[in-house]
Design an enzyme around this catalytic site. Structure first.
Site, PDB file in Angstrom:
ATOM      1  N   HIS A  62      15.283 -55.977  29.599  1.00 37.73           N
ATOM      2  CA  HIS A  62      13.902 -55.406  30.191  1.00 37.73           C
ATOM      3  C   HIS A  62      13.671 -55.839  31.446  1.00 37.73           C
ATOM      4  O   HIS A  62      12.752 -55.391  32.124  1.00 37.73           O
ATOM      5  CB  HIS A  62      12.886 -55.293  29.225  1.00 37.73           C
ATOM      6  N   ASN A  63      14.174 -57.059  31.974  1.00 39.60           N
ATOM      7  CA  ASN A  63      13.887 -57.675  33.215  1.00 39.60           C
ATOM      8  C   ASN A  63      14.671 -56.720  34.384  1.00 39.60           C
ATOM      9  O   ASN A  63      15.635 -56.154  34.155  1.00 39.60           O
ATOM     10  CB  ASN A  63      14.404 -58.922  33.436  1.00 39.60           C
ATOM     11  N   ARG A  64      13.802 -56.178  35.355  1.00 36.04           N
ATOM     12  CA  ARG A  64      14.221 -55.271  36.329  1.00 36.04           C
ATOM     13  C   ARG A  64      14.788 -55.926  37.550  1.00 36.04           C
ATOM     14  O   ARG A  64      15.470 -55.183  38.451  1.00 36.04           O
ATOM     15  CB  ARG A  64      12.811 -54.624  36.888  1.00 36.04           C
ATOM     16  N   PHE A  65      14.994 -57.116  37.541  1.00 35.79           N
ATOM     17  CA  PHE A  65      15.920 -57.770  38.786  1.00 35.79           C
ATOM     18  C   PHE A  65      17.348 -57.152  38.977  1.00 35.79           C
ATOM     19  O   PHE A  65      17.500 -56.728  40.148  1.00 35.79           O
ATOM     20  CB  PHE A  65      16.103 -59.331  38.338  1.00 35.79           C
TER      21      PHE A  65
ATOM     22  N   THR B 228       9.783 -59.820  38.537  1.00 41.56           N
ATOM     23  CA  THR B 228      10.581 -58.851  38.138  1.00 41.56           C
ATOM     24  C   THR B 228      10.590 -58.717  36.765  1.00 41.56           C
ATOM     25  O   THR B 228      11.276 -57.779  36.063  1.00 41.56           O
ATOM     26  CB  THR B 228      12.225 -58.675  38.617  1.00 41.56           C
TER      27      THR B 228
END
Length: 160
Positions: free
Chosen positions: A37-40, A135
């Site tokens: 779920h981290n958007r990086f 992020t």
């Protein structure tokens, strides 16, 4: 103590992206920004119009676009994954990395913890430093579309 990762570095990096410390999931997977779920990685994929289905493809985004990726913290104590729980941190030798790669002209700090520690230990470095919102999925202080826009705008401006 938990220990972070070695950097991912392009042959001639121009921009160093600094996180704080990998999450529990990232450490288990041995991958930067491994929590799904981290958007990086989705931000970088959108910025450079490159697919990212494997970790190798993620690393290629870094190496093909003159980037370096590392964390400010080498080792620390932390319960869980939140930056707020970090204590007894030992920083990475970012100054040595900058000396080794003089092509790095900009450092992007991914989130407040990264920026705070960078400022505390490395504000003397003669490179431009930019703060961007984290992020992490735990960061809900900014809409996702704005987060993507800010990151993509900053990356394109420092790489053009």
């Amino acid at each position: 103590m938990i220990i972070g990762f070695e950097p991912i570095i392009a042959v001639r990096p121009r921009v160093l992206i600094l996180g704080s410390m990998p999450s529990v999931t990232s450490l288990q997977l041995q991958q930067y920004y491994g929590y799904r779920h981290n958007r990086f990685w989705r931000i970088l994929s959108a910025c450079f119009d490159m697919p990212i289905t494997t970790y190798e493809e993620k690393k290629e985004i870094i190496t093909q676009h003159d980037l370096a990726l590392w964390d400010v913290i080498h080792a620390c104590e932390r319960e869980g994954s939140l930056d707020a729980k970090i204590s007894h941190e030992i920083v990475n030798p970012i100054d040595q990395l900058i000396m080794q790669y003089p092509s790095i002209h900009t450092i992007i700090c991914n989130g407040k913890k990264s920026e705070t520690l960078y400022q505390r230990h490395f504000s003397h470095l003669k490179v431009t430093q930019i703060y961007l919102p984290s992020t992490s999925n735990a960061n809900r202080t900014i809409r996702e579309t704005e987060l993507f826009d800010r990151w993509i705008t900053a990356l394109k401006s420092v790489l053009d």
